[in-house]
Design a protein around this motif. Structure first.
Motif, PDB file in Angstrom:
ATOM      1  N   ASP A  56      15.720   8.494   5.397  1.00  0.00           N
ATOM      2  CA  ASP A  56      16.708   8.202   4.565  1.00  0.00           C
ATOM      3  C   ASP A  56      15.636   7.125   3.494  1.00  0.00           C
ATOM      4  OD1 ASP A  56      16.535   6.223   6.590  1.00  0.00           O
ATOM      5  OD2 ASP A  56      18.177   5.082   5.591  1.00  0.00           O
ATOM      6  N   ALA A  57      14.554   6.762   4.027  1.00  0.00           N
ATOM      7  CA  ALA A  57      13.613   5.788   3.104  1.00  0.00           C
ATOM      8  C   ALA A  57      12.630   6.551   2.352  1.00  0.00           C
ATOM      9  CB  ALA A  57      13.352   4.807   3.771  1.00  0.00           C
ATOM     10  N   GLN A  58      12.432   7.742   2.557  1.00  0.00           N
ATOM     11  CA  GLN A  58      11.399   8.668   1.826  1.00  0.00           C
ATOM     12  C   GLN A  58      11.348   8.494   0.312  1.00  0.00           C
ATOM     13  OE1 GLN A  58      10.903  12.323   3.919  1.00  0.00           O
ATOM     14  NE2 GLN A  58      10.353  11.464   5.505  1.00  0.00           N
ATOM     15  N   GLY A  59      10.262   9.005  -0.313  1.00  0.00           N
ATOM     16  CA  GLY A  59      10.370   8.731  -1.693  1.00  0.00           C
ATOM     17  C   GLY A  59      10.512   7.656  -2.577  1.00  0.00           C
ATOM     18  N   LYS A  60      10.263   6.507  -1.658  1.00  0.00           N
ATOM     19  CA  LYS A  60      10.172   5.259  -2.451  1.00  0.00           C
ATOM     20  C   LYS A  60       8.909   4.329  -2.520  1.00  0.00           C
ATOM     21  CE  LYS A  60      15.094   4.476  -1.184  1.00  0.00           C
ATOM     22  NZ  LYS A  60      16.114   3.737  -0.237  1.00  0.00           N
ATOM     23  N   ARG A  61       7.969   5.265  -2.271  1.00  0.00           N
ATOM     24  CA  ARG A  61       6.485   4.831  -2.435  1.00  0.00           C
ATOM     25  C   ARG A  61       6.086   3.963  -1.205  1.00  0.00           C
ATOM     26  NH1 ARG A  61       5.717   8.384  -5.176  1.00  0.00           N
ATOM     27  NH2 ARG A  61       5.448   8.662  -7.213  1.00  0.00           N
ATOM     28  N   TRP A  62       6.827   3.913  -0.066  1.00  0.00           N
ATOM     29  CA  TRP A  62       6.573   3.039   0.844  1.00  0.00           C
ATOM     30  C   TRP A  62       5.154   3.289   1.526  1.00  0.00           C
ATOM     31  CZ3 TRP A  62       9.219  -0.859   0.198  1.00  0.00           C
ATOM     32  CH2 TRP A  62      10.586  -0.970   0.199  1.00  0.00           C
ATOM     33  N   ALA A  63       5.039   4.671   1.859  1.00  0.00           N
ATOM     34  CA  ALA A  63       3.958   5.075   2.186  1.00  0.00           C
ATOM     35  C   ALA A  63       2.692   5.062   1.539  1.00  0.00           C
ATOM     36  CB  ALA A  63       4.042   6.767   2.687  1.00  0.00           C
ATOM     37  N   ARG A  64       2.792   5.324   0.145  1.00  0.00           N
ATOM     38  CA  ARG A  64       1.742   4.964  -0.726  1.00  0.00           C
ATOM     39  C   ARG A  64       1.034   3.779  -0.784  1.00  0.00           C
ATOM     40  NH1 ARG A  64       0.819   8.188  -6.308  1.00  0.00           N
ATOM     41  NH2 ARG A  64       1.078   9.766  -4.621  1.00  0.00           N
ATOM     42  N   ASN A  65       2.360   2.672  -0.863  1.00  0.00           N
ATOM     43  CA  ASN A  65       1.874   1.436  -0.737  1.00  0.00           C
ATOM     44  C   ASN A  65       1.161   0.918   0.486  1.00  0.00           C
ATOM     45  OD1 ASN A  65       2.974  -0.096  -3.191  1.00  0.00           O
ATOM     46  ND2 ASN A  65       4.944   0.617  -2.461  1.00  0.00           N
ATOM     47  N   LEU A  66       1.505   1.402   1.628  1.00  0.00           N
ATOM     48  CA  LEU A  66       0.843   1.071   3.133  1.00  0.00           C
ATOM     49  C   LEU A  66      -0.405   1.690   2.875  1.00  0.00           C
ATOM     50  CD1 LEU A  66       3.419   1.540   5.902  1.00  0.00           C
ATOM     51  CD2 LEU A  66       2.169  -0.693   4.935  1.00  0.00           C
ATOM     52  N   LEU A  67      -0.801   2.945   2.389  1.00  0.00           N
ATOM     53  CA  LEU A  67      -1.933   3.576   2.588  1.00  0.00           C
ATOM     54  C   LEU A  67      -2.939   2.750   1.493  1.00  0.00           C
ATOM     55  CD1 LEU A  67      -3.717   5.649   3.653  1.00  0.00           C
ATOM     56  CD2 LEU A  67      -2.799   7.229   2.059  1.00  0.00           C
ATOM     57  N   GLN A  68      -2.280   2.538   0.590  1.00  0.00           N
ATOM     58  CA  GLN A  68      -3.207   1.770  -0.634  1.00  0.00           C
ATOM     59  C   GLN A  68      -3.712   0.522   0.068  1.00  0.00           C
ATOM     60  OE1 GLN A  68      -1.049   2.214  -4.229  1.00  0.00           O
ATOM     61  NE2 GLN A  68      -2.498   3.901  -4.962  1.00  0.00           N
ATOM     62  N   ASN A  69      -2.904  -0.339   0.808  1.00  0.00           N
ATOM     63  CA  ASN A  69      -3.129  -1.514   1.347  1.00  0.00           C
ATOM     64  C   ASN A  69      -4.111  -1.545   2.415  1.00  0.00           C
ATOM     65  OD1 ASN A  69      -2.317  -4.426   1.713  1.00  0.00           O
ATOM     66  ND2 ASN A  69      -1.882  -3.548   3.832  1.00  0.00           N
ATOM     67  N   VAL A  70      -4.072  -0.268   3.047  1.00  0.00           N
ATOM     68  CA  VAL A  70      -5.279  -0.226   4.099  1.00  0.00           C
ATOM     69  C   VAL A  70      -6.624   0.322   3.384  1.00  0.00           C
ATOM     70  CG1 VAL A  70      -6.036   1.298   5.931  1.00  0.00           C
ATOM     71  CG2 VAL A  70      -3.718   0.646   5.924  1.00  0.00           C
ATOM     72  N   LEU A  71      -6.723   0.678   2.192  1.00  0.00           N
ATOM     73  CA  LEU A  71      -7.774   1.408   1.557  1.00  0.00           C
ATOM     74  C   LEU A  71      -8.220   0.136   0.941  1.00  0.00           C
ATOM     75  CD1 LEU A  71      -6.848   4.850   0.307  1.00  0.00           C
ATOM     76  CD2 LEU A  71      -7.880   4.461   2.354  1.00  0.00           C
ATOM     77  N   SER A  72      -7.417  -0.736   0.661  1.00  0.00           N
ATOM     78  CA  SER A  72      -8.128  -1.866  -0.034  1.00  0.00           C
ATOM     79  C   SER A  72      -8.547  -3.274   0.743  1.00  0.00           C
ATOM     80  CB  SER A  72      -7.137  -2.433  -1.166  1.00  0.00           C
ATOM     81  OG  SER A  72      -6.118  -3.070  -0.441  1.00  0.00           O
ATOM     82  N   LEU A  73      -8.412  -2.935   2.285  1.00  0.00           N
ATOM     83  CA  LEU A  73      -8.821  -3.776   3.044  1.00  0.00           C
ATOM     84  C   LEU A  73     -10.214  -4.337   2.598  1.00  0.00           C
ATOM     85  CD1 LEU A  73      -7.349  -2.820   6.378  1.00  0.00           C
ATOM     86  CD2 LEU A  73      -6.652  -5.053   4.855  1.00  0.00           C
ATOM     87  N   PRO A  74     -10.829  -5.655   2.685  1.00  0.00           N
ATOM     88  CA  PRO A  74     -12.208  -5.919   2.560  1.00  0.00           C
ATOM     89  C   PRO A  74     -13.070  -5.138   3.384  1.00  0.00           C
ATOM     90  CG  PRO A  74     -10.732  -7.823   2.721  1.00  0.00           C
ATOM     91  CD  PRO A  74      -9.899  -6.728   3.006  1.00  0.00           C
ATOM     92  N   GLY A  75     -14.126  -4.662   2.799  1.00  0.00           N
ATOM     93  CA  GLY A  75     -15.208  -3.855   3.660  1.00  0.00           C
ATOM     94  C   GLY A  75     -14.896  -2.555   3.817  1.00  0.00           C
ATOM     95  N   ILE A  76     -13.890  -1.824   3.534  1.00  0.00           N
ATOM     96  CA  ILE A  76     -13.468  -0.516   3.760  1.00  0.00           C
ATOM     97  C   ILE A  76     -14.459   0.313   2.790  1.00  0.00           C
ATOM     98  CG2 ILE A  76     -11.719   1.164   4.154  1.00  0.00           C
ATOM     99  CD1 ILE A  76     -12.181  -0.617   6.417  1.00  0.00           C
ATOM    100  N   GLU A  77     -15.177   1.189   3.327  1.00  0.00           N
ATOM    101  CA  GLU A  77     -15.701   2.041   2.217  1.00  0.00           C
ATOM    102  C   GLU A  77     -15.336   3.579   2.404  1.00  0.00           C
ATOM    103  OE1 GLU A  77     -17.927   1.009  -0.027  1.00  0.00           O
ATOM    104  OE2 GLU A  77     -17.913  -1.043   0.715  1.00  0.00           O
TER     105      GLU A  77
END
Ligand SMILES: CC(C)(COP(=O)(O)OP(=O)(O)OC[C@H]1O[C@@H](n2cnc3c(N)ncnc32)[C@H](O)[C@@H]1OP(=O)(O)O)[C@@H](O)C(=O)NCCC(=O)NCCS
Length: 142
Positions: free
Chosen positions: A76-97
């Motif tokens: 019931d929470a899908q399609g609200k960009r939650w997953a995209r936000n979480l994934l982008q947050n992980v990819l933007s962690l310092p040092g992640i290449e």
């Protein structure tokens, strides 16, 4: 809605498992989630909405690399960009290449999510799911 990302721990096991049971197939056992959450190289984050945990991401972090093990959003929470936000947050962690993941090519929302965050198809893992279905191996590079 504001997206407050928080680190998940073993204390969130029930909430994680409840989402997994609802939307993930194949499904790990609760013991497997418990084991995963206890590993030193495993890192998990989630976002809450008014109903509780809405989305989680499970990753393995080793040096400059992220392995996205699982990501799921309550139906019931899908399609609200939650997953995209979480994934982008992980990819933007310092040092992640770079980052890797496997996905069922017929899983349209997941494929859209990954292509939309900059992952590219690297190859095919034959009979990856339950010894039957192939998976795409996808890679992201900073
Ligand atoms: C994949 C998943 C995590 C996406 O979660 P979400 O919070 O809905 O994701 P977002 O809102 O950030 O949307 C991501 C993309 O999926 C698309 N999407 C969401 N729901 C969709 C649906 N029902 N049908 C088709 N596309 C859908 C969105 O449009 C978006 O693509 P776009 O940017 O090209 O428009 C969620 O669908 C899910 O939990 N699926 C079941 C578990 C799963 O398959 N996990 C991935 C295993 S590899």
């Amino acid at each position: 809605m504001e997206c407050k990302i928080r680190k998940l721990t073993g204390e969130d096991l029930e909430k994680i498992y409840s989402i997994a049971q609802e939307v993930l197939k194949p499904l790990w056992s609760k013991k497997e989630y418990e084991y995963f959450l206890s590993q030193p190289s495993s890192f998990c984050w989630g976002v809450d909405d008014s109903e509780g945990l809405a989305c989680f991401i499970l990753t393995l972090l080793t040096g400059t690399e992220v392995d996205v093990v699982s990501i799921a959003t309550r139906k019931d929470a899908q399609g609200k960009r939650w997953a995209r936000n979480l994934l982008q947050n992980v990819l933007s962690l310092p040092g992640i290449e770079q980052a890797f993941l496997e996905v069922d090519p017929t899983n349209e929302p997941a494929v859209r999510l990954y292509l939309g965050t900059g992952f590219q198809v690297q190859g095919i893992r034959k009979k990856y799911y339950e010894g039957k279905k192939d998976a795409w191996l996808m890679k992201w590079i900073r």
